[in-house]
Design an enzyme around this catalytic site. Structure first.
Site, PDB file in Angstrom:
ATOM      1  N   LYS A 192       0.321  46.468  -8.366  1.00 33.36           N
ATOM      2  CA  LYS A 192       1.037  46.202  -9.679  1.00 33.36           C
ATOM      3  C   LYS A 192       1.857  47.133  -9.759  1.00 33.36           C
ATOM      4  CE  LYS A 192       1.163  43.752 -13.471  1.00 33.36           C
ATOM      5  NZ  LYS A 192       0.396  42.874 -14.612  1.00 33.36           N
ATOM      6  N   GLU A 196      11.029  41.063 -14.296  1.00 34.59           N
ATOM      7  CA  GLU A 196      10.715  39.589 -13.565  1.00 34.59           C
ATOM      8  C   GLU A 196      11.951  38.981 -13.404  1.00 34.59           C
ATOM      9  OE1 GLU A 196       6.873  37.831 -14.267  1.00 34.59           O
ATOM     10  OE2 GLU A 196       7.814  35.733 -13.503  1.00 34.59           O
ATOM     11  N   ARG A 256       9.944  48.480 -35.153  1.00 34.03           N
ATOM     12  CA  ARG A 256      10.994  48.484 -33.920  1.00 34.03           C
ATOM     13  C   ARG A 256      10.552  49.372 -32.925  1.00 34.03           C
ATOM     14  NH1 ARG A 256      14.855  49.358 -37.928  1.00 34.03           N
ATOM     15  NH2 ARG A 256      15.725  47.405 -38.659  1.00 34.03           N
ATOM     16  N   GLU A 312      -7.889  38.152  -9.306  1.00 36.56           N
ATOM     17  CA  GLU A 312      -6.626  38.880  -9.383  1.00 36.56           C
ATOM     18  C   GLU A 312      -6.578  39.975  -8.291  1.00 36.56           C
ATOM     19  OE1 GLU A 312      -4.113  37.885 -11.008  1.00 36.56           O
ATOM     20  OE2 GLU A 312      -5.089  36.726 -13.023  1.00 36.56           O
ATOM     21  N   HIS A 323      -9.472  32.321 -16.650  1.00 36.78           N
ATOM     22  CA  HIS A 323      -7.967  32.452 -16.075  1.00 36.78           C
ATOM     23  C   HIS A 323      -8.296  32.609 -14.583  1.00 36.78           C
ATOM     24  CE1 HIS A 323      -3.984  33.531 -15.376  1.00 36.78           C
ATOM     25  NE2 HIS A 323      -4.589  34.715 -14.953  1.00 36.78           N
ATOM     26  N   HIS A 366      -2.352  27.969 -13.897  1.00 39.56           N
ATOM     27  CA  HIS A 366      -2.101  27.791 -15.344  1.00 39.56           C
ATOM     28  C   HIS A 366      -1.881  26.352 -15.467  1.00 39.56           C
ATOM     29  CE1 HIS A 366       0.699  31.911 -15.421  1.00 39.56           C
ATOM     30  NE2 HIS A 366      -0.569  32.118 -16.104  1.00 39.56           N
ATOM     31  N   HIS A 384      -0.855  30.941  -9.579  1.00 37.25           N
ATOM     32  CA  HIS A 384      -0.717  30.796 -10.933  1.00 37.25           C
ATOM     33  C   HIS A 384       0.064  29.725 -11.282  1.00 37.25           C
ATOM     34  CE1 HIS A 384      -2.434  34.786 -11.076  1.00 37.25           C
ATOM     35  NE2 HIS A 384      -2.334  34.994 -12.292  1.00 37.25           N
ATOM     36  N   ASN A 391       2.776  35.877  -9.361  1.00 33.00           N
ATOM     37  CA  ASN A 391       2.285  34.436  -9.829  1.00 33.00           C
ATOM     38  C   ASN A 391       1.831  33.677  -8.660  1.00 33.00           C
ATOM     39  OD1 ASN A 391       3.079  34.989 -12.283  1.00 33.00           O
ATOM     40  ND2 ASN A 391       5.369  34.339 -11.858  1.00 33.00           N
ATOM     41  N   ARG A 445       8.978  40.527  -8.900  1.00 27.67           N
ATOM     42  CA  ARG A 445       7.663  40.232  -9.596  1.00 27.67           C
ATOM     43  C   ARG A 445       7.009  39.110  -9.603  1.00 27.67           C
ATOM     44  NH1 ARG A 445       6.380  43.527 -15.380  1.00 27.67           N
ATOM     45  NH2 ARG A 445       4.366  42.860 -15.723  1.00 27.67           N
ATOM     46  N   LYS A 460       3.763  43.785 -19.897  1.00 25.80           N
ATOM     47  CA  LYS A 460       4.184  42.422 -20.649  1.00 25.80           C
ATOM     48  C   LYS A 460       3.090  42.311 -21.683  1.00 25.80           C
ATOM     49  CE  LYS A 460       5.531  39.323 -16.859  1.00 25.80           C
ATOM     50  NZ  LYS A 460       5.004  38.084 -16.232  1.00 25.80           N
TER      51      LYS A 460
HETATM   52  N1  NAD Z   1       0.253  41.115 -19.870  1.00 25.82           N
HETATM   53  C1  NAD Z   1      -0.062  40.798 -18.792  1.00 25.82           C
HETATM   54  O1  NAD Z   1       0.453  41.310 -17.611  1.00 25.82           O
HETATM   55  C2  NAD Z   1      -1.469  39.781 -18.443  1.00 25.82           C
HETATM   56  C3  NAD Z   1      -1.721  39.651 -17.253  1.00 25.82           C
HETATM   57  C4  NAD Z   1      -2.750  38.844 -17.032  1.00 25.82           C
HETATM   58  C5  NAD Z   1      -3.595  37.976 -18.354  1.00 25.82           C
HETATM   59  N2  NAD Z   1      -3.106  38.340 -19.442  1.00 25.82           N
HETATM   60  C6  NAD Z   1      -3.918  37.823 -20.451  1.00 25.82           C
HETATM   61  O2  NAD Z   1      -5.051  38.421 -20.589  1.00 25.82           O
HETATM   62  C7  NAD Z   1      -5.834  37.569 -21.487  1.00 25.82           C
HETATM   63  C8  NAD Z   1      -7.219  37.485 -20.797  1.00 25.82           C
HETATM   64  O3  NAD Z   1      -8.019  38.838 -20.806  1.00 25.82           O
HETATM   65  P1  NAD Z   1      -9.332  38.910 -20.253  1.00 25.82           P
HETATM   66  O4  NAD Z   1      -9.512  38.192 -19.086  1.00 25.82           O
HETATM   67  O5  NAD Z   1      -9.479  40.344 -20.155  1.00 25.82           O
HETATM   68  O6  NAD Z   1     -10.028  38.058 -21.428  1.00 25.82           O
HETATM   69  P2  NAD Z   1     -10.383  38.563 -22.821  1.00 25.82           P
HETATM   70  O7  NAD Z   1      -9.600  39.728 -23.369  1.00 25.82           O
HETATM   71  O8  NAD Z   1     -10.698  37.488 -23.784  1.00 25.82           O
HETATM   72  O9  NAD Z   1     -11.755  39.221 -22.545  1.00 25.82           O
HETATM   73  C9  NAD Z   1     -12.934  38.534 -22.152  1.00 25.82           C
HETATM   74  C10 NAD Z   1     -14.125  38.845 -23.051  1.00 25.82           C
HETATM   75  O10 NAD Z   1     -15.020  39.748 -22.657  1.00 25.82           O
HETATM   76  C11 NAD Z   1     -15.406  40.483 -23.684  1.00 25.82           C
HETATM   77  N3  NAD Z   1     -15.251  42.183 -23.555  1.00 25.82           N
HETATM   78  C12 NAD Z   1     -14.304  42.423 -22.968  1.00 25.82           C
HETATM   79  N4  NAD Z   1     -14.452  43.839 -22.338  1.00 25.82           N
HETATM   80  C13 NAD Z   1     -15.745  43.883 -22.257  1.00 25.82           C
HETATM   81  C14 NAD Z   1     -16.786  44.857 -21.936  1.00 25.82           C
HETATM   82  N5  NAD Z   1     -16.706  46.070 -21.564  1.00 25.82           N
HETATM   83  N6  NAD Z   1     -18.493  44.495 -22.281  1.00 25.82           N
HETATM   84  C15 NAD Z   1     -18.456  43.215 -22.798  1.00 25.82           C
HETATM   85  N7  NAD Z   1     -17.603  42.040 -23.173  1.00 25.82           N
HETATM   86  C16 NAD Z   1     -16.448  42.592 -22.982  1.00 25.82           C
HETATM   87  C17 NAD Z   1     -14.210  40.205 -24.726  1.00 25.82           C
HETATM   88  O11 NAD Z   1     -14.662  40.305 -26.227  1.00 25.82           O
HETATM   89  C18 NAD Z   1     -13.998  38.603 -24.469  1.00 25.82           C
HETATM   90  O12 NAD Z   1     -14.963  37.984 -25.234  1.00 25.82           O
HETATM   91  C19 NAD Z   1      -5.093  36.162 -21.317  1.00 25.82           C
HETATM   92  O13 NAD Z   1      -4.617  36.150 -22.720  1.00 25.82           O
HETATM   93  C20 NAD Z   1      -4.032  36.283 -20.497  1.00 25.82           C
HETATM   94  O14 NAD Z   1      -2.674  35.769 -20.957  1.00 25.82           O
HETATM   95  C21 NAD Z   1      -2.028  39.298 -19.572  1.00 25.82           C
HETATM   96 ZN    ZN Z   2      -3.269  36.112 -13.858  1.00 27.66          ZN
END
Ligand code: NAD
Ligand code: ZN
Length: 364
Positions: free
Chosen positions: A233, A243, A127, A191, A271, A258, A254, A251, A247, A149
């Site tokens: 942020k 949100e 929990r 972003e 993304h 998306h 987005h 988007n 918030r 999130k």
């Molecule tokens: N929670 C939120 O508010 C929020 C906001 C935006 C996006 N997201 C989520 O984030 C995800 C995308 O995240 P991302 O763009 O970081 O992608 P990711 O986590 O897939 O990372 C991208 C790639 O880079 C590699 N990598 C990471 N750090 C590295 C480093 N320092 N050196 C070498 N390689 C490295 C990873 O292993 C992966 O292959 C999506 O699932 C999206 O839905 C969440």
């Molecule tokens: Zn985004």
């Protein structure tokens, strides 16, 4: 942290859920000390993936052990396609097997995928156990690690199963961006550009002048821009944590972004790339609806183009899929979408629109 190196500290102000964001170079070496100072003791699960583990796990592990923590690495498979309930189950299995308790802490070492899964595990295991974000992509450092999130994907859509659950600390080590593939780094910049468009004309001007320096990993500028982005942020999240209304400005770009990701099967575009095109199109729509002038649209497109991010929808895109993608957008209400409009650099409005109206305005 290297001797003499400067560290920037921000706070996300959410009453009893407030937490610091620490930004600097070489912070991974000090992970143990930061966690100790934050009041943690005992077991820490380092949740990461093989790609990141190879580069940074030893540093984090040794730092934790040196500070008296019992660190347990847990590796998840790399990639968005693994951000699902199956992976989450294997994570719970390992936490249970290692007898993780209420007071134990989860440390998410990775990009948004690791951060979202580890954060959701922390929200739900027993929990709720505390967790720390140690973001290693630019996207995670300026966006996903802040704001609480957390989620995993379902085959019917992205982030359908999740929770709002704030981390206790966000530890941003800029040095790790040196190993990030360039395409990922540039996608993360989308972003940052978004923050300039929605909230901060000075940040936007800085990017117009110096975005190339960011691509070239100018450390001082990166620190400044990451700090500004996290501050924006944080301010938005402080006003509307769950949100309910405001918030949603985050988007911007987005809704179309998306839909583009979905219409291209989540395999063609990162993304940030989809969001870049989404922002260019949202700006065009804003101009079309009379909210902003030609020059604003021009500046947005120019900056996106300068980074090499895509402005145009991919050729051969199935437009019906794009419209369907917008229709399933979970932010849509009553068949209309609460579309984020640019009303000049640094200013936004909401405008309720049907997906068909968006498509028509885009000439789709
Ligand atoms: N929670 C939120 O508010 C929020 C906001 C935006 C996006 N997201 C989520 O984030 C995800 C995308 O995240 P991302 O763009 O970081 O992608 P990711 O986590 O897939 O990372 C991208 C790639 O880079 C590699 N990598 C990471 N750090 C590295 C480093 N320092 N050196 C070498 N390689 C490295 C990873 O292993 C992966 O292959 C999506 O699932 C999206 O839905 C969440
Ligand atoms: Zn985004």
């Amino acid at each position: 942290m290297r001797p003499g190196a400067e560290m920037r500290t921000l706070t996300v102000q959410l009453n009893e859920r407030s937490y610091p964001i620490l930004i600097g170079n070489g912070l991974l070496d000090e992970t143990g000390r930061f966690l100790k100072e934050a009041g943690f003791r005992g077991k820490v699960a380092i949740v990461t993936n093989p790609t990141i583990a190879q580069l940074y796990l030893d540093t984090v592990y040794e730092s934790l052990e040196k500070s008296g923590f019992a660190a347990k690495p847990i590796l998840l498979p790399d990639g968005e396609e693994h951000k699902n309930l199956n992976t989450l189950t294997t994570l719970y299995d390992q936490l249970i097997e290692a007898r993780f308790e209420r007071g134990s802490c989860i440390l998410a070492l990775g990009g948004g995928v690791v951060g979202d899964i580890a954060g959701f595990a922390a929200a739900t295991y027993l929990r709720g156990v505390p967790y720390i974000q140690v973001p290693t992509t630019l996207l995670a450092q300026v966006d996903s690690s802040v704001g609480g999130k957390t989620a995993v994907d379902h085959r019917e859509g992205k982030n359908l199963i999740g929770a709002f659950y704030q981390p206790r600390v966000v530890l941003i080590d800029i040095d790790v961006l040196r190993t990030l593939p360039r395409r990922e780094l540039i996608a993360g910049l989308a972003e940052v550009i978004k923050y300039g468009i929605i909230e901060d004309a000075a940040l936007f001007r800085l990017l117009e002048k110096d975005v190339q320096k960011l691509v070239d990993l100018d450390q001082e500028l990166l620190a400044q821009v990451i700090e500004t982005s996290c501050a924006i942020k944080a301010r938005v999240v402080e006003q509307d944590e769950r949100e309910d209304d405001y918030r949603a400005v985050l988007n911007f770009g987005h809704t179309i972004g998306h839909a583009l990701e979905a219409a291209t099967g989540y395999s063609q575009l990162l993304h940030g790339e989809a969001v870049a095109t989404g922002m260019a199109k949202a700006a065009a729509l804003s101009k079309h609806l009379g909210y902003c002038d030609d020059q604003t649209l021009e500046r947005i497109c120019q900056l996106i183009a300068q980074t090499g991010l895509p402005l145009e929808l991919p050729s051969g895109l199935n437009m019906r899929n794009l419209i369907e993608g917008m229709e399933v957008d979970k932010k849509s209400a009553g068949g209309k979408i609460k579309f984020v409009i640019c009303a000049g650099i640094g200013k936004t409005r909401f405008h309720s629109l049907a997906p068909q109206e968006i498509a028509k305005a885009l000439g789709v």
